[in-house]
Enzyme design. Sequence first.
Site, mmCIF file in Angstrom:
data_model
loop_
_atom_site.group_PDB
_atom_site.id
_atom_site.type_symbol
_atom_site.label_atom_id
_atom_site.label_comp_id
_atom_site.label_asym_id
_atom_site.label_seq_id
_atom_site.Cartn_x
_atom_site.Cartn_y
_atom_site.Cartn_z
ATOM 1 C CB CYS A 8 5.420 5.913 -5.879
ATOM 2 S SG CYS A 8 5.402 5.317 -4.182
ATOM 3 C CG ASN A 11 1.739 4.603 -0.202
ATOM 4 O OD1 ASN A 11 0.783 4.347 0.528
ATOM 5 N ND2 ASN A 11 2.285 5.805 -0.216
ATOM 6 C CB CYS A 13 10.635 4.574 -1.798
ATOM 7 S SG CYS A 13 11.270 2.968 -1.276
ATOM 8 N NE ARG A 14 9.260 5.918 -6.757
ATOM 9 C CZ ARG A 14 8.942 5.343 -7.891
ATOM 10 N NH1 ARG A 14 9.289 5.916 -9.038
ATOM 11 N NH2 ARG A 14 8.288 4.189 -7.909
ATOM 12 C CB SER A 15 3.821 8.320 -3.035
ATOM 13 O OG SER A 15 3.654 7.047 -2.491
ATOM 14 C CG ASP A 122 11.777 2.328 -7.470
ATOM 15 O OD1 ASP A 122 12.061 2.521 -6.275
ATOM 16 O OD2 ASP A 122 11.144 1.332 -7.859
HETATM 17 P P1 4NP Z 1 8.189 3.254 -4.261
HETATM 18 O O1 4NP Z 1 9.428 2.243 -4.331
HETATM 19 O O2 4NP Z 1 7.299 2.926 -5.459
HETATM 20 O O3 4NP Z 1 8.824 4.594 -4.380
HETATM 21 O O4 4NP Z 1 7.494 3.029 -2.945
HETATM 22 C C1 4NP Z 1 9.280 0.853 -4.406
HETATM 23 C C2 4NP Z 1 8.989 0.141 -3.276
HETATM 24 C C3 4NP Z 1 8.891 -1.235 -3.339
HETATM 25 C C4 4NP Z 1 9.091 -1.876 -4.541
HETATM 26 C C5 4NP Z 1 9.372 -1.151 -5.685
HETATM 27 C C6 4NP Z 1 9.461 0.217 -5.614
HETATM 28 N N1 4NP Z 1 9.018 -3.289 -4.604
HETATM 29 O O5 4NP Z 1 9.287 -3.848 -5.675
HETATM 30 O O6 4NP Z 1 8.684 -3.932 -3.590
#
Ligand code: 4NP
Length: 154
Positions: A8, A11, A13-15, A122
């Site tokens: 993602c 790294n 939240c989702r992955s 997201d």
């Molecule tokens: P992820 O979510 O891609 O599912 O881990 C996010 C985590 C952090 C951010 C964006 C999306 N950020 O902008 O810091």
Amino acid sequence: MTRILMVCLGNICRSPLAHGVLESKLPSSKFFIDSAGTAAYHIGNRPDRRSIEVAGLHGIDISTQRARQFKVSDFDTFDYIYAMDASNYTNIINLARNTDDIGKVKLFLEEHPTISNKNVPDPYYGDMTDFEHVFDLVEATSNRIAQKLLSTPL
Ligand code: 4NP
């Protein structure tokens, strides 16, 4: 050993959820699962506390995972690379060196049995409901991936 990478943006939240959930469905003697982010923002961090919580509610511990950034050598290490959304997919493909690399990358939700929107939303700026929704998508998709992998000997 079959190696599968979930990717993602951050790294956190989702992955990490996709990593932990798929790992819980496959024997570790035959499958290595990992996750990474296309961005460098959260390198070394634990998963978001809301991802840790929602996984925990479903009996899966992802708290020992640490974020890392996707790297070109991941194309050599992994057999399957799953992108959580179209933007992650493009970021990965932009690092591909050849058609073999490109052929390893898929949108994760291409494996979902029914849903037509192929982007895992997201949840970073959302609340627990958004994390539960991501968990449900990840669970249904991981069931399908595990079923396929266990019935198709490489
Ligand atoms: P992820 O979510 O891609 O599912 O881990 C996010 C985590 C952090 C951010 C964006 C999306 N950020 O902008 O810091």
